[in-house]
Design a protein around this motif. Structure first.
Motif, short mmCIF file in Angstrom:
data_model
loop_
_atom_site.label_atom_id
_atom_site.label_comp_id
_atom_site.label_asym_id
_atom_site.label_seq_id
_atom_site.Cartn_x
_atom_site.Cartn_y
_atom_site.Cartn_z
N ILE A 405 26.28 53.18 72.57
CA ILE A 405 26.31 52.00 73.43
C ILE A 405 25.01 51.94 74.23
CG2 ILE A 405 27.55 50.78 75.25
CD1 ILE A 405 30.00 52.60 74.50
N ILE A 406 24.36 50.77 74.23
CA ILE A 406 23.13 50.54 75.00
C ILE A 406 23.38 49.33 75.89
CG2 ILE A 406 20.66 50.07 74.86
CD1 ILE A 406 20.90 50.99 71.85
N ILE A 407 23.29 49.51 77.21
CA ILE A 407 23.74 48.47 78.14
C ILE A 407 22.94 48.55 79.44
CG2 ILE A 407 25.53 49.95 79.17
CD1 ILE A 407 27.33 47.42 79.24
N PRO A 408 22.75 47.41 80.15
CA PRO A 408 22.15 47.48 81.48
C PRO A 408 22.93 48.45 82.36
CG PRO A 408 22.26 45.19 80.76
CD PRO A 408 23.02 46.01 79.75
N THR A 409 22.22 49.32 83.04
CA THR A 409 22.88 50.36 83.83
C THR A 409 23.87 49.78 84.83
OG1 THR A 409 20.89 51.71 83.60
CG2 THR A 409 22.45 52.35 85.32
N ILE A 410 23.55 48.64 85.39
CA ILE A 410 24.40 48.03 86.40
C ILE A 410 25.74 47.58 85.84
CG2 ILE A 410 23.55 45.67 86.09
CD1 ILE A 410 23.57 45.39 89.15
N SER A 411 25.85 47.44 84.51
CA SER A 411 27.07 46.91 83.90
C SER A 411 27.92 47.97 83.21
CB SER A 411 26.70 45.82 82.88
OG SER A 411 26.04 44.74 83.52
N ILE A 412 27.58 49.23 83.35
CA ILE A 412 28.33 50.29 82.67
C ILE A 412 29.82 50.24 82.99
CG2 ILE A 412 28.69 52.79 82.56
CD1 ILE A 412 25.66 53.14 82.80
N SER A 413 30.15 50.01 84.23
CA SER A 413 31.56 50.04 84.65
C SER A 413 32.37 48.91 84.05
CB SER A 413 31.66 50.00 86.18
OG SER A 413 31.10 48.79 86.68
N SER A 414 31.71 47.89 83.50
CA SER A 414 32.44 46.75 82.96
C SER A 414 32.89 46.95 81.51
CB SER A 414 31.58 45.48 83.04
OG SER A 414 30.53 45.51 82.09
N ILE A 415 32.45 48.01 80.87
CA ILE A 415 32.76 48.22 79.45
C ILE A 415 34.25 48.51 79.27
CG2 ILE A 415 32.33 49.66 77.43
CD1 ILE A 415 29.59 50.31 78.60
N ARG A 416 34.82 47.85 78.28
CA ARG A 416 36.21 48.11 77.90
C ARG A 416 36.26 48.33 76.39
NH1 ARG A 416 36.16 48.56 82.46
NH2 ARG A 416 37.54 47.77 84.09
N LEU A 417 36.81 49.47 75.98
CA LEU A 417 36.98 49.79 74.56
C LEU A 417 38.46 49.76 74.25
CD1 LEU A 417 35.81 50.79 71.84
CD2 LEU A 417 36.13 53.12 72.68
N ASP A 418 38.85 48.87 73.37
CA ASP A 418 40.26 48.66 73.03
C ASP A 418 41.10 48.44 74.29
OD1 ASP A 418 39.60 49.04 70.35
OD2 ASP A 418 39.91 51.21 70.49
N GLY A 419 40.50 47.72 75.25
CA GLY A 419 41.20 47.34 76.47
C GLY A 419 41.12 48.34 77.60
N ASN A 420 40.49 49.49 77.39
CA ASN A 420 40.46 50.55 78.39
C ASN A 420 39.03 50.89 78.81
OD1 ASN A 420 43.36 51.06 78.20
ND2 ASN A 420 42.89 51.96 76.19
N PRO A 421 38.83 51.25 80.09
CA PRO A 421 37.51 51.74 80.49
C PRO A 421 37.19 53.05 79.78
CG PRO A 421 39.11 52.09 82.24
CD PRO A 421 39.80 51.27 81.19
N ILE A 422 35.91 53.35 79.62
CA ILE A 422 35.55 54.59 78.93
C ILE A 422 34.90 55.56 79.90
CG2 ILE A 422 35.26 53.36 76.75
CD1 ILE A 422 32.24 53.68 77.08
N ASN A 423 35.10 56.83 79.63
CA ASN A 423 34.51 57.90 80.43
C ASN A 423 33.41 58.56 79.61
OD1 ASN A 423 33.96 59.84 82.35
ND2 ASN A 423 35.68 61.16 81.74
N ALA A 424 32.25 57.93 79.60
CA ALA A 424 31.15 58.40 78.76
C ALA A 424 30.00 58.88 79.63
CB ALA A 424 30.66 57.29 77.84
N ASN A 425 29.21 59.78 79.07
CA ASN A 425 28.04 60.33 79.77
C ASN A 425 26.83 59.45 79.47
OD1 ASN A 425 26.21 61.97 81.11
ND2 ASN A 425 25.99 63.38 79.38
N PHE A 426 26.62 58.43 80.29
CA PHE A 426 25.49 57.53 80.09
C PHE A 426 24.20 58.16 80.64
CE2 PHE A 426 28.78 54.45 79.33
CZ PHE A 426 28.19 53.57 78.44
N LYS A 427 23.12 57.99 79.87
CA LYS A 427 21.82 58.52 80.25
C LYS A 427 20.82 57.39 80.37
CE LYS A 427 22.83 62.76 77.66
NZ LYS A 427 22.41 63.64 76.54
N PRO A 428 19.92 57.45 81.36
CA PRO A 428 18.95 56.35 81.56
C PRO A 428 17.91 56.30 80.45
CG PRO A 428 18.46 58.16 83.04
CD PRO A 428 19.76 58.52 82.38
N ILE A 429 17.37 55.11 80.21
CA ILE A 429 16.30 54.88 79.24
C ILE A 429 15.03 54.55 80.01
CG2 ILE A 429 15.51 53.47 77.30
CD1 ILE A 429 18.48 53.00 76.63
N GLU A 430 13.98 55.29 79.77
CA GLU A 430 12.74 55.13 80.53
C GLU A 430 12.13 53.75 80.32
OE1 GLU A 430 8.28 57.18 80.94
OE2 GLU A 430 9.73 57.93 79.46
#
Length: 503
Positions: A405-430
């Motif tokens: 998943i590649i997403i604006p950092t500010i929008s990570i909390s909005s992700i829903r997978l099969d209707g549920n939030p995900i607990n993923a280890n997101f890392k910043p992109i330089e």
């Protein structure tokens, strides 16, 4: 003076019209109702229990459809399918001995006539449906497989650049193990005129430009020449960057019969497959993010990316810092250690290749996970807000499945997978306020959404086997050739222009 005001207004109107035309085909993405495809050669071991050509079909809606297909002897058949509930996956399977194109290297036998190479054939598939569907094809053989997302006719175009990988030149005493870089072109309309400008010698035509004609449902296979393995240096036979132009829409698929990655190491090998998007849908920026590395991999080194361009003097930057300049069809190859945000002042395209899992001296042998596959990352401009994607559901082959998943950092909390939030280890992109994550999922169909546009790719690992492809993308037309203009006349009250659209 008045003409200055009129000049500015006229330019603004012209630019507005150009912009509207460039995006007039709104809503085009990887789902659709009309698809053409074929299966490039794989390496088979005559094992009917393991070797299949799969077509996976899913939809957001209940729908019906049919798939028409023609075997090597020219016999055509039709099979109907029904999706009874949304997101149900229909799995169809076919015999590769009847419906896969034949390579110059027929799984260890170098064919004197080159098989189906550089010859027009009718061994293709045509899928239609009443509602929009998502289509994934998968070519499965013993320890050598890959899959790709298939694009509908309305997402196809007339200008393509191929992504493949260096031909595999095995040790000289095992020359019959050598396998080629390859691609196919599938016609969607009768009397389609096509030109091919190869970047490496092909089996039958070398580096000569080829002009061919395809009718609807015909396919043309092109493979790099691996018969001259004694004189052709390893790495000198990669069809990446090959340009294809047509006067009507065609589908183009690129890959490799059985690649070892990197080609400089004699290692475990795997089939590569991806569908190319037309130049009209490229972008000026793309993210390249690492795949998850399975624990049981024997060769936990870095994966490899290739970046190519469509126009001369294209300046490439990484995280906003100038890196190099490329001309049309040229490429750079790099190891992927950390995520990279790549931009160009003209359209660019990037592919990430999973590294071979084994090298000589590997200890765990066939118990190791993964092997080569290829993913063409979508341009940032073609990100979407929601995806219905498929992880290949073949439990006898694949044990681990992932989505990147590649997403604006500010929008990570909005992700829903099969209707549920995900607990993923997101890392910043330089260089940009985006982050990425590798997230493990189950096999089968999934729905992922967010409150902003984001990108995904999906992949999975098995015993010295793997698959991977972009999980979905927009395919909006971009205008990379803005119209030229010239002054016809200027006076204090009016100004005349001539606009000419470039091809």
């Amino acid at each position: 003076m008045k003409y200055i005001t009129k000049l500015i207004v006229f330019i603004q109107i012209a630019l507005f019209i150009t912009t509207v035309n460039a995006f007039s085909q709104g809503g085009i993405d990887n789902s659709g109702r009309d698809f053409y495809f074929a299966f490039m050669p794989n390496w088979h071991q005559n094992n009917p229990q393991d070797d299949f050509l799969y077509v996976f079909i899913s939809s957001k809606f209940a729908t019906k459809g049919k798939i028409e297909y023609t075997d090597k002897s020219g016999v055509s058949r039709t099979q109907s399918f029904s999706i009874n509930v949304p997101n149900q996956v229909i799995t169809l399977s076919f015999d590769p001995t009847q419906y896969e194109l034949t390579s110059q290297n027929n799984s260890g036998s170098l064919l004197p006539d080159g098989g189906d190479d550089e010859s027009v054939r009718k061994t293709t598939f045509h899928l239609t449906s009443d509602e929009d569907v998502t289509v994934v094809i998968h070519n499965e053989a013993v320890f050598t497989s890959d899959a790709c997302l298939v694009y509908p006719i309305d997402a196809l175009g007339n200008n393509y650049f191929v992504f493949s990988y260096e031909s595999n030149y095995a040790y000289l005493q095992f020359s019959i193990q050598s396998t080629p870089s390859q691609f196919i072109i599938v016609g969607t309309e009768d009397n389609t005129k096509i030109s091919i400008e190869p970047t490496a010698p092909t089996l039958k035509n070398g580096r000569i430009k080829q002009d061919i004609i395809l009718n609807k449902g015909e396919v043309y296979l092109v493979q790099a020449d691996v018969t001259n393995y004694k004189t052709t240096p390893p790495g000198g036979s990669d069809l990446t960057g090959t340009r294809i132009k047509s006067d009507k829409k065609v589908a183009v698929f690129g890959g490799h019969q059985r690649a070892n990655i990197p080609y400089t190491e004699y290692s475990s090998r795997d089939y590569l497959l991806s569908q190319m998007i037309p130049l009209e849908a490229w972008g000026r920026d793309v993210f390249i993010v690492p795949f998850f590395q399975p624990i049981s991999i024997d060769n936990p080194d870095y994966d490899i990316t290739k970046i190519t361009v469509a126009f001369d003097d294209t300046e490439i930057s990484f995280a906003g810092k100038p890196y190099t300049t490329l001309n049309q069809g040229e490429k750079i190859t790099l190891p992927i250690i950390d995520p990279i945000y790549v931009t160009g002042d003209k359209p660019i395209r990037a592919c990430l290749y999973k590294k071979s899992t084994q090298t000589p001296g590997s200890q765990s042998g066939k118990h190791s996970s993964s092997d080569p596959f290829m993913v063409l990352f979508p341009p940032k401009a073609q990100f979407l807000r929601d995806y219905n994607f498929i992880n290949v559901d073949l439990p006898q082959k694949y044990k681990e499945h992932y989505v990147n998943i590649i997403i604006p950092t500010i929008s990570i909390s909005s992700i829903r997978l099969d209707g549920n939030p995900i607990n993923a280890n997101f890392k910043p992109i330089e260089g940009i306020a985006y982050s990425y994550a590798n997230y493990q999922v189950s096999a089968g169909t999934h729905k992922i959404i967010a409150d902003t546009n984001f990108g995904i790719c999906v992949y999975g690992y098995g015993q010295t086997n793997s698959y991977g492809y972009v999980g979905g993308l927009g395919l909006e037309v971009q205008d990379w050739n803005p119209p030229a203009y010239s002054f016809n006349s200027i006076d204090c009250f009016s100004t005349g222009f001539t606009f000419t659209e470039k091809n």
